[in-house]
Design an enzyme around this catalytic site. Structure first.
Site, short mmCIF file in Angstrom:
data_model
loop_
_atom_site.label_atom_id
_atom_site.label_comp_id
_atom_site.label_asym_id
_atom_site.label_seq_id
_atom_site.Cartn_x
_atom_site.Cartn_y
_atom_site.Cartn_z
N GLU A 342 41.87 4.25 -14.81
CA GLU A 342 42.34 5.29 -15.74
C GLU A 342 43.84 5.56 -15.56
OE1 GLU A 342 38.36 7.88 -16.33
OE2 GLU A 342 39.50 8.50 -14.58
N CYS A 433 34.78 15.70 -17.81
CA CYS A 433 36.06 16.40 -17.60
C CYS A 433 36.71 16.80 -18.92
CB CYS A 433 37.00 15.52 -16.79
SG CYS A 433 37.23 13.86 -17.45
ZN LIG Z 1 38.88 13.81 -19.01
#
Ligand SMILES: [Zn+2]
Length: 679
Positions: A342, A433
């Site tokens: 990420e 998230c």
């Molecule tokens: Zn996120």
């Protein structure tokens, strides 16, 4: 659960009514955020998004925190504490989900904190009561689960793992940071006058301060490690701002300064770059590693820099922001191109189809840019915030507010998959998230519209809103009317004016294709100052009116050839919006995979109301549809071929933020151009 009036552990909430990132009076910032009633969204797209967040998205979050097990984790921690041993219990309770499940509860509580104060007209209504009731229950669980020394983390308490034993991946301080931010939000808005709000704020702040005090007692002056996921730095700085307790700021500064010395350990072999521990922050020249972690850290860096007057630290953050914008940012404002870890990629590694662009990264960039805007007073930060808001961030939510993107690519093909996922929005995620992060930003959006510097009110974002700022001679209050992003016309009417002269400053958007400004109907200069603002300094009177006409004419935009993955392509922008082609809008024979544009064909704008999308402005243009190769065709050849040969077709582009609200077929932002030699 719904008795909001009594708690034995209530503490007095702070008395500053403010939004996120509210520097102390002594902080070295060029601008001050609005305090007190500040600003409210009253109409237009951003207002509609905020309402949708309250009415559709937040109720979904309250359900999902139950379904996904976040609240059960906290209940298990509370039961274990009640059982007596607090940690390492053998009660048989099971923990569900990733180690950072608590943070989803905290982000939701932060959103609720902003919401409880946002809409006094709706207080006492079903929506307000549901949010307050949830907060009451959740805060009650936190109170029951928190250990006597202040420690609170449901994963560690339920699993029995040692505290701080694997900080690179345990997210203990990351979760604590989100708890603290929720408490700060609740405390800053607690003077809403609504029954129970102050009491909830006091209880949550008491829990958060006990966590923070525990961290200070454990880590201050020590080299015991750093959390692998930054967040605690900005949270502690904000808690210092909300409480005046210097120890919180000192610990935030310590964590910032300790980064880059190997103290964060290693997260599953991802290396030190992944968790911003490769180099000391002052020596770091470019954003690297996990994008969300990197930019959460930057928020803490700027908070610490302005609160301690550390100019070199601030300048290092500015230099990295400039590098990121110039080399690692997508047209949509998104960041973090690599699915692997990420993370940020190399400079100019910006593939449209394999763009990761996590929604949380757009939010992190927004938060970082706001802090730099306050620190410097430069419009370029507000420009990026606007680009993020209407594109990378705006696209993360479905039209109905019930589904969310985690990953935000700039292209999707027919046969796209990621694992077994076809790449559409989801209601929730096993790693959730993004959705509650979206909710806390939308619930606090009004705080990012304007700020003050000296005796001038600066307006950064144009939308339907009321804005009021205390200036030397009294309050300057505006009613702003705007239909951005659909139209470029903005009206700001003065409802209340201070005695004497003061300034009203408007950001001149970098996208405006031509700006006209009038003050009470009289033409005025539209030339911005060196910071990007048009400052109108005069003796304002109630009833005065400033109108701005920003040019939103649709335009082609081209990438620098250094971005290999989209060289030879073009995209469409209009005002602050990036556009895309979706297969759903094209003639049946025009396959997105085989379209090219000859030169810069005319762009024809029209208002439309599309099923699944609603009101919008679409852009029609001309393209060439070249013949698809035969099945089994070897897709390489000794000569370039003739992409200009094909059938002319009319195609239609829609705003990128509205994509994937229909049939899940292909989309692309960047469209290949027919090479000039062949058109
Ligand atoms: Zn996120």
């Amino acid at each position: 659960m719904t008795d909001l009036d009594a708690s034995p552990r209530a503490a007095a909430p702070t008395r500053v009514q403010a939004g996120p990132a509210h520097p102390t009076p002594g902080a070295r910032t060029a601008h001050r955020p609005l305090a007190g009633p500040g600003a409210a969204l009253t109409g237009g797209l951003l207002h509609d998004w905020q309402q949708r967040n309250r009415e559709a998205s937040l109720p979904l979050a309250l359900r999902q925190l139950e379904v996904a097990g976040n609240l059960d984790n906290m209940r298990a921690a509370a039961a274990i504490r009640k059982g007596g041993d607090g940690q390492g219990s053998t009660t048989g309770a099971e923990y569900h989900g990733p180690v950072f499940m608590d943070s989803d509860i905290y982000k939701t509580l932060e959103a609720i904190g902003w919401e409880l104060a946002r809409d006094p007209g709706g207080a006492g209504g079903d929506s307000w009561r549901a949010l307050a009731s949830f907060a009451d229950g959740a805060i009650g669980l936190l109170e029951q689960a928190q250990l006597d020394d202040g420690y609170l983390d449901s994963y560690i308490q339920v699993s029995g793992e040692p505290r701080y034993g694997r900080l690179a991946s345990s997210h203990e301080m990351y979760c604590a940071g989100h708890l603290i931010q929720a408490a700060v939000a609740m405390a800053r808005t607690a003077r809403s006058g609504q029954p129970g709000h102050e009491e909830l704020a006091g209880r949550l702040l008491a829990v958060a301060q006990r966590v923070a005090d525990h961290l200070v007692a454990t880590f201050a002056g020590q080299e015991k490690g750093l959390d692998g996921h930054p967040e605690i730095e900005t949270a502690l700085a904000e808690l210092y701002r909300a409480t005046g307790q210097r120890a919180y700021l000192d610990l935030a500064r310590q964590f910032v300064d300790q980064r880059g010395h190997g103290l964060a350990g290693d997260h599953h072999g991802h290396g030190q770059r992944y968790l911003q521990d490769r180099l000391p922050i002052r020596d770091t020249l470019t954003e690297e590693g996990h994008a969300v972690r990197a930019m959460y850290l930057e928020a803490g860096v700027v908070d610490v820099a302005v609160e301690t007057g550390d100019r070199p630290l601030l300048e290092s953050s500015i230099a990295r922001w400039e590098d990121m914008v110039a080399t690692k940012t997508y047209l949509t404002g998104g960041n973090g191109s690599r699915h692997s870890h990420e993370s940020f990629g190399d400079r100019f590694e910006l593939p449209p189809d394999r763009a990761y662009n996590e929604t949380c990264a757009a939010i992190a960039s927004f938060h970082w840019s706001w802090r730099l805007l306050l620190a410097t007073g430069e419009a370029r930060y507000a420009d990026l915030m606007e680009r993020l808001l209407y594109n990378a961030f705006g696209a993360s939510i479905s039209t109905d507010g019930q589904r969310f993107f985690y990953v935000n690519p700039l292209q999707r093909r027919y046969d796209h998959f990621e694992g077994d996922d076809p790449g559409r929005r989801h209601e929730w995620f096993s790693c959730a998230c993004c959705p509650p992060n979206i909710m806390r930003l939308l619930a606090s959006l009004q705080f990012y519209l304007a700020s003050t510097a000296g005796d001038t009110l600066f307006v950064h974002q144009f939308t339907g809103a009321t804005v009021q700022a205390p200036l030397a001679g009294g309050v300057l209050k505006l009613t702003m009317t705007a239909d951005l992003p659909w139209s470029g016309r903005v009206t700001a009417r003065v409802d209340q004016a201070p005695d004497g002269r003061c300034g009203l400053a408007l950001r001149i958007p970098s996208w405006s294709t031509g700006t006209e400004i009038r003050v009470n109907g009289e033409p005025a200069s539209a030339d911005p100052d060196e910071h990007g603002y048009l400052v109108i300094d005069r003796d304002w009177a109630s009833g005065d009116e400033v109108t701005a006409e920003f040019g939103v004419t649709a335009r082609w935009v081209y990438p620098d050839p250094v971005i290999d993955s989209v060289r030879g392509c073009a995209a469409i922008e209009r005002g602050p919006l990036v556009y895309c082609l979706e297969q759903a809008d094209q003639p049946e024979r025009a396959d997105l995979a085989h379209l090219a544009i000859p030169g810069a064909p005319p762009l024809r704008e029209r208002r439309a109301d599309l099923p699944g999308i609603g009101a919008t402005v679409v852009i029609d243009t001309d393209a060439v549809h070249h013949t698809a190769p035969a099945p089994g065709h070897w897709p390489y050849r000794p000569a370039p071929g003739d992409p200009g040969a094909g059938e002319r077709v009319a195609v239609t582009a829609v705003p990128y933020f509205q994509w994937d609200n229909r049939d899940g077929r292909p989309m692309r932002v960047w469209i290949p151009q027919v090479p000039s030699a062949t058109r």
